[in-house]
Structures are given as structure tokens and as C-alpha cells.
Design an enzyme around this catalytic site. Structure first.
Site, PDB file in Angstrom:
ATOM      1  N   ASP A  96       0.746  -1.144   0.106  1.00  0.00           N
ATOM      2  CA  ASP A  96       0.091  -0.010  -0.068  1.00  0.00           C
ATOM      3  C   ASP A  96       0.985   1.263  -0.014  1.00  0.00           C
ATOM      4  O   ASP A  96       1.781   1.414   0.719  1.00  0.00           O
ATOM      5  CB  ASP A  96      -0.949  -0.193   1.251  1.00  0.00           C
ATOM      6  CG  ASP A  96      -1.997   0.869   0.975  1.00  0.00           C
ATOM      7  OD1 ASP A  96      -1.947   2.022   0.463  1.00  0.00           O
ATOM      8  OD2 ASP A  96      -3.118   0.788   1.999  1.00  0.00           O
ATOM      9  N   ASP A 118      -7.015   6.767  -9.249  1.00  0.00           N
ATOM     10  CA  ASP A 118      -8.546   6.524  -9.063  1.00  0.00           C
ATOM     11  C   ASP A 118      -8.716   8.232  -8.590  1.00  0.00           C
ATOM     12  O   ASP A 118      -8.217   8.859  -7.754  1.00  0.00           O
ATOM     13  CB  ASP A 118      -8.920   5.904  -7.489  1.00  0.00           C
ATOM     14  CG  ASP A 118     -10.401   5.725  -7.438  1.00  0.00           C
ATOM     15  OD1 ASP A 118     -10.947   6.802  -7.841  1.00  0.00           O
ATOM     16  OD2 ASP A 118     -10.563   4.722  -6.963  1.00  0.00           O
ATOM     17  N   LYS A 122     -15.911  12.297  -5.153  1.00  0.00           N
ATOM     18  CA  LYS A 122     -16.771  12.857  -4.072  1.00  0.00           C
ATOM     19  C   LYS A 122     -15.978  13.728  -3.154  1.00  0.00           C
ATOM     20  O   LYS A 122     -14.870  13.429  -2.905  1.00  0.00           O
ATOM     21  CB  LYS A 122     -17.243  11.953  -3.214  1.00  0.00           C
ATOM     22  CG  LYS A 122     -18.327  11.158  -4.117  1.00  0.00           C
ATOM     23  CD  LYS A 122     -19.094  10.060  -3.207  1.00  0.00           C
ATOM     24  CE  LYS A 122     -20.192   9.224  -4.078  1.00  0.00           C
ATOM     25  NZ  LYS A 122     -20.956   8.334  -3.321  1.00  0.00           N
ATOM     26  N   ASP A 154      -7.326  10.909 -17.508  1.00  0.00           N
ATOM     27  CA  ASP A 154      -8.271  11.409 -18.424  1.00  0.00           C
ATOM     28  C   ASP A 154      -9.508  11.736 -17.763  1.00  0.00           C
ATOM     29  O   ASP A 154     -10.543  12.467 -18.454  1.00  0.00           O
ATOM     30  CB  ASP A 154      -9.261   9.968 -19.085  1.00  0.00           C
ATOM     31  CG  ASP A 154      -9.824   8.900 -18.199  1.00  0.00           C
ATOM     32  OD1 ASP A 154      -9.010   8.917 -16.801  1.00  0.00           O
ATOM     33  OD2 ASP A 154     -10.850   8.671 -18.184  1.00  0.00           O
ATOM     34  N   GLU A 194      -4.699   4.537 -20.837  1.00  0.00           N
ATOM     35  CA  GLU A 194      -4.469   5.504 -21.831  1.00  0.00           C
ATOM     36  C   GLU A 194      -4.747   5.260 -23.373  1.00  0.00           C
ATOM     37  O   GLU A 194      -5.407   5.897 -23.939  1.00  0.00           O
ATOM     38  CB  GLU A 194      -3.006   6.346 -21.930  1.00  0.00           C
ATOM     39  CG  GLU A 194      -2.817   7.330 -22.649  1.00  0.00           C
ATOM     40  CD  GLU A 194      -1.478   7.790 -22.499  1.00  0.00           C
ATOM     41  OE1 GLU A 194      -0.746   8.722 -22.984  1.00  0.00           O
ATOM     42  OE2 GLU A 194      -0.443   7.397 -21.551  1.00  0.00           O
TER      43      GLU A 194
END
Length: 212
Positions: A96, A118, A122, A154, A194
Site C-alpha cells: 500500500d 483513482d 466525491k 483522463d 491511456e
């Protein structure tokens, strides 16, 4: 998304500990010993299936690359790709990336790549974004003076957020592309995401930011 099970994953991890490192914390401050040279070390956080790190290692034999990927079913695919390529200047960490200071010493890394991270759209999840200020503090610690972060995505929202986050943290923006592929940047190595997104005509955003 639920992680896909790969029956061969555990065997691959067990048989390739020289490629996918399992004792990362014990190597803190000594990563150059692993590579056996004094070349700069570049870090990719969220290496995915390994297309980017493999391509970069092939194009840059005088740079050492470390890729971090938490998902077991994904990191073994990256490992298989690296192994097949035959490159010797790249390693993977099945860990991690929440606390990079536990993995790398101060000034141990020369550059960081954040590829299609990611976006955590929110607002209440903003602290999970890899360009949130707590992550930037870690990057500043492990990067050498003048070290760079290269971000590709993106997701326009994440890109705009990151530009503001970089600026507020005091980083210098050295490059900003709102449509990377229309600029025909020759040194660009594409990731799997990509290729997928650009094939659909979606713009790819990229920036490079430097700690001053």
C-alpha cells in the site's frame, strides 16, 4: 470493482521475489543496492498491468524504476510483463502506498509518476486523491531537491484539482497538456488505460510539477 482472481498469482509472487519485492520496508535507504548501480530511481504509484513501467525501463536503461501496486491480481500481470521483456532496471512492490516514508528515505527518489489514479470524485473522499496535500508532503520528503511529479489522467476534475493542489503547495508547473496526444509528445509512453481512453477520442491530460 471486485479484484479478479488469478489462480497462478500466489505461485508467481512466491517464485519471483527478486522482481516483486516483499521486504520493502527493510530496504528503505538502500534501494540502489538492489539495482547494483548509482542510477536515479523513478517511482510509479499505481503501476497497473505494467505497460508504462516496462516501456519506460526499456527506453531509459540508465534509470531504475520501482512500481507500486496493491492489487495482487494486477501486480502479477505487471510482473509477468516485466519478466518477459527482460529488463533488469525495474522492480515492483506489492504494498500500500499510504505511507511512502516507511518505504523510502529522504531524497531517495528522483521522479514520481501518477498515471490514471483513482479520481475519488466525491468531496468527502478528497484526502484519498494521490495529489492531496498529505501525499504531496510525502512526495516532497522522498524526492530529491528539484524532483518532479508527472501526472496523467483522463479525468478533467482530478486534473483541475491537482493543478490547484500543486500550486497551493508551492510546486512549479513545468508542463501542462490539456490534450496530450494532439501535442505529439515524442517521449510519451502510454499505459493500458491511456490506449483505451484515447482510442475513444477522450483527451488525455498531463502535467509535470517540480518541488522548488
Amino acid at each position: 470493482m471486485r479484484e479478479r482472481h488469478r489462480a497462478w498469482a500466489d505461485d508467481f509472487l512466491r517464485d519471483n521475489t527478486s522482481l516483486i519485492i516483499t521486504d520493502a520496508e527493510e530496504r528503505k535507504g538502500r534501494w540502489k543496492e538492489l539495482f547494483g548501480n548509482d542510477h536515479p530511481i523513478h517511482l510509479e504509484i499505481g503501476t497497473g498491468k505494467g505497460q508504462f513501467i516496462t516501456g519506460m525501463a526499456e527506453k531509459n536503461p540508465d534509470v531504475n524504476f520501482i512500481g507500486i501496486e496493491l492489487a495482487k491480481s494486477i501486480i502479477v500481470m505487471a510482473g509477468a510483463k516485466l519478466k518477459e521483456s527482460g529488463v533488469t532496471n525495474a522492480r515492483l512492490l506489492h504494498v500500500d502506498a499510504a505511507d511512502l516514508k516507511e518505504l523510502f528515505a529522504q531524497n531517495e527518489i528522483s521522479a514520481i509518476y501518477l498515471n490514471f489514479s483513482d479520481p475519488w470524485p466525491k468531496k468527502r473522499h478528497a484526502k484519498r486523491r494521490l495529489t492531496f496535500h498529505t501525499f504531496l508532503e510525502q512526495y516532497e520528503h522522498i524526492l530529491q531537491p528539484g524532483g518532479e511529479i508527472t501526472l496523467k489522467t483522463d479525468n478533467q476534475g482530478l486534473f483541475e484539482y491537482s493543478l490547484v493542489s500543486f500550486s497551493e503547495f508551492g510546486l512549479k508547473l513545468k508542463e501542462v497538456h490539456l490534450d496530450l496526444h494532439s501535442a505529439e509528445v515524442p517521449e510519451n509512453v502510454m499505459t493500458e488505460y491511456e490506449e483505451k481512453f484515447s482510442a475513444k477520442g477522450q483527451p488525455i491530460y498531463r502535467c509535470r510539477a517540480e518541488f522548488t
